[in-house]
Design an enzyme around this catalytic site. Structure first.
Site, PDB file in Angstrom:
ATOM      1  N   HIS A 155      31.824  58.923  82.233  1.00  0.00           N
ATOM      2  CA  HIS A 155      31.813  59.589  80.931  1.00  0.00           C
ATOM      3  C   HIS A 155      33.029  60.496  80.823  1.00  0.00           C
ATOM      4  O   HIS A 155      33.310  61.296  81.728  1.00  0.00           O
ATOM      5  CB  HIS A 155      30.536  60.430  80.760  1.00  0.00           C
ATOM      6  CG  HIS A 155      30.583  61.353  79.578  1.00  0.00           C
ATOM      7  ND1 HIS A 155      30.598  62.733  79.702  1.00  0.00           N
ATOM      8  CD2 HIS A 155      30.651  61.093  78.247  1.00  0.00           C
ATOM      9  CE1 HIS A 155      30.654  63.275  78.506  1.00  0.00           C
ATOM     10  NE2 HIS A 155      30.692  62.308  77.607  1.00  0.00           N
ATOM     11  N   SER A 156      33.774  60.383  79.745  1.00  0.00           N
ATOM     12  CA  SER A 156      34.901  61.271  79.456  1.00  0.00           C
ATOM     13  C   SER A 156      35.883  61.279  80.636  1.00  0.00           C
ATOM     14  O   SER A 156      36.420  60.244  80.994  1.00  0.00           O
ATOM     15  CB  SER A 156      34.362  62.661  79.122  1.00  0.00           C
ATOM     16  OG  SER A 156      35.339  63.459  78.507  1.00  0.00           O
ATOM     17  N   LEU A 157      36.112  62.440  81.279  1.00  0.00           N
ATOM     18  CA  LEU A 157      37.007  62.491  82.433  1.00  0.00           C
ATOM     19  C   LEU A 157      36.596  61.463  83.482  1.00  0.00           C
ATOM     20  O   LEU A 157      37.451  60.795  84.079  1.00  0.00           O
ATOM     21  CB  LEU A 157      37.003  63.895  83.046  1.00  0.00           C
ATOM     22  CG  LEU A 157      37.687  64.035  84.404  1.00  0.00           C
ATOM     23  CD1 LEU A 157      39.182  63.735  84.298  1.00  0.00           C
ATOM     24  CD2 LEU A 157      37.451  65.423  84.994  1.00  0.00           C
ATOM     25  N   GLY A 165      35.311  58.651  83.034  1.00  0.00           N
ATOM     26  CA  GLY A 165      35.769  57.343  82.587  1.00  0.00           C
ATOM     27  C   GLY A 165      37.258  57.144  82.818  1.00  0.00           C
ATOM     28  O   GLY A 165      37.707  56.047  83.157  1.00  0.00           O
ATOM     29  N   HIS A 224      30.058  63.031  71.518  1.00  0.00           N
ATOM     30  CA  HIS A 224      30.767  62.834  72.774  1.00  0.00           C
ATOM     31  C   HIS A 224      29.797  62.726  73.956  1.00  0.00           C
ATOM     32  O   HIS A 224      30.082  62.043  74.932  1.00  0.00           O
ATOM     33  CB  HIS A 224      31.756  63.973  72.994  1.00  0.00           C
ATOM     34  CG  HIS A 224      32.652  63.757  74.176  1.00  0.00           C
ATOM     35  ND1 HIS A 224      33.484  62.661  74.291  1.00  0.00           N
ATOM     36  CD2 HIS A 224      32.844  64.505  75.306  1.00  0.00           C
ATOM     37  CE1 HIS A 224      34.152  62.736  75.433  1.00  0.00           C
ATOM     38  NE2 HIS A 224      33.778  63.842  76.062  1.00  0.00           N
TER      39      HIS A 224
END
Length: 293
Positions: free
Chosen positions: A105-107, A109, A266
């Site tokens: 997720h996010s970072l 990813g 997000h």
């Protein structure tokens, strides 16, 4: 059942939330959280998935170094992005499962996509949530980024300590407002990421995590990274998530990528864990070719 586990890599410990036997599993699914989150970001998704998978699949949400219950790095380390790729590699090689799937997720990813490109032999599947390849920036901004990054490190060095809160609920409210999420959804992350020290609630995360990056890839670098990913590749974007992800150039995306949109922002996996957990389970099933219960 979700259990706490600690893994040793190099000179530090990696804390994790696990379900399934990592020693005997056919497939390990490793979850990488976002910046200043921690492994508890995936607890609701793990709860959903445990009812859908067999005991031969190991689920593991790790705290990245400096986050959650994992060790902080040395005093002179400012958590450069590429070092996370090394950390993940050290972690993955300790897992004996024949197949390994990364969920980020996010970072997390960004890390997972770069790792998958560099070490395709260790990744059998890549599932990203509100993330799509490394962050990029125009080369003309590189000098200013170096200057701003070094100055941000100096500001952190001058600070005496983290900000503390007299009451846990105040810290929870601050984090909920920052994440634009209800307190009930963000509370597991806060509970894992805070501790009582000298009468004040203090964040466990290493303050150096807030330093700005000294370097960011160009579009050409990102294209090369994405083109090198060989594993099946699925992306989930929140309908109210980061707009920049929705406008990502299709010419930069690997042929095997599948993009789906779900409700939420997000942190859509926190808002709609049933839907996201089901999508991850289906993805794992296709790769592992193991019947789900």
């Amino acid at each position: 059942m979700l259990v706490q586990h600690t893994y040793s890599i190099a000179e530090r410990n990696i804390a994790a939330i696990d379900t399934g036997n990592h020693q005997t599993a056919d497939c390990s699914v490793i979850f990488l959280h976002g910046w200043l989150d921690n492994a508890a970001s995936f607890m609701s998704v793990l709860d959903v998935m445990t009812s859908q998978i067999t005991p031969r699949i190991h689920l593991c949400a790790m705290d990245l170094p400096g986050h959650g219950l994992s060790s902080h790095k040395s005093a002179d380390n400012f958590y450069t992005f590429h070092d996370y790729i090394d950390d993940v590699h050290q972690f993955l090689v300790t897992l004996p499962a024949k197949k390994k799937i990364l969920v980020g997720h996010s970072l997390g990813g960004l890390i997972a996509s770069c790792y998958s490109a560099a070490f395709p032999e260790y990744v059998d599947g890549l599932f990203l949530i509100e993330s799509l390849g490394p962050l990029t920036e125009s080369a003309e901004l590189s000098v200013q980024r170096l200057r701003d990054g070094v100055n941000s490190r100096n500001r952190i060095r001058r600070k005496s300590r983290n900000r503390g809160y007299e009451h846990y609920n105040v810290a929870l409210n601050v984090r909920a407002m920052h994440s634009a999420l209800p307190e009930a959804l963000i509370e597991p992350i806060v509970a894992r990421g805070i501790e009582l020290r000298d009468g004040l609630w203090m964040w466990r995360a290493d303050p150096k995590l807030s330093a700005q990056s000294l370097y960011r890839m160009s579009d050409a670098h990102a294209e090369a990274v994405l083109a090198a990913i060989q594993a099946p590749f699925q992306v989930v974007l929140g309908e109210q998530g980061y707009p920049s992800l929705k406008s990502f150039s299709q010419t930069m995306l690997p042929e095997q990528i599948e993009i789906q949109h779900v409700k939420g922002g997000h942190h859509c996996h926190l808002e709609y864990p049933e839907q996201v957990g089901r999508l991850i389970s289906q993805f794992v099933m296709k790769i592992n070719v193991t019947p789900f219960s």
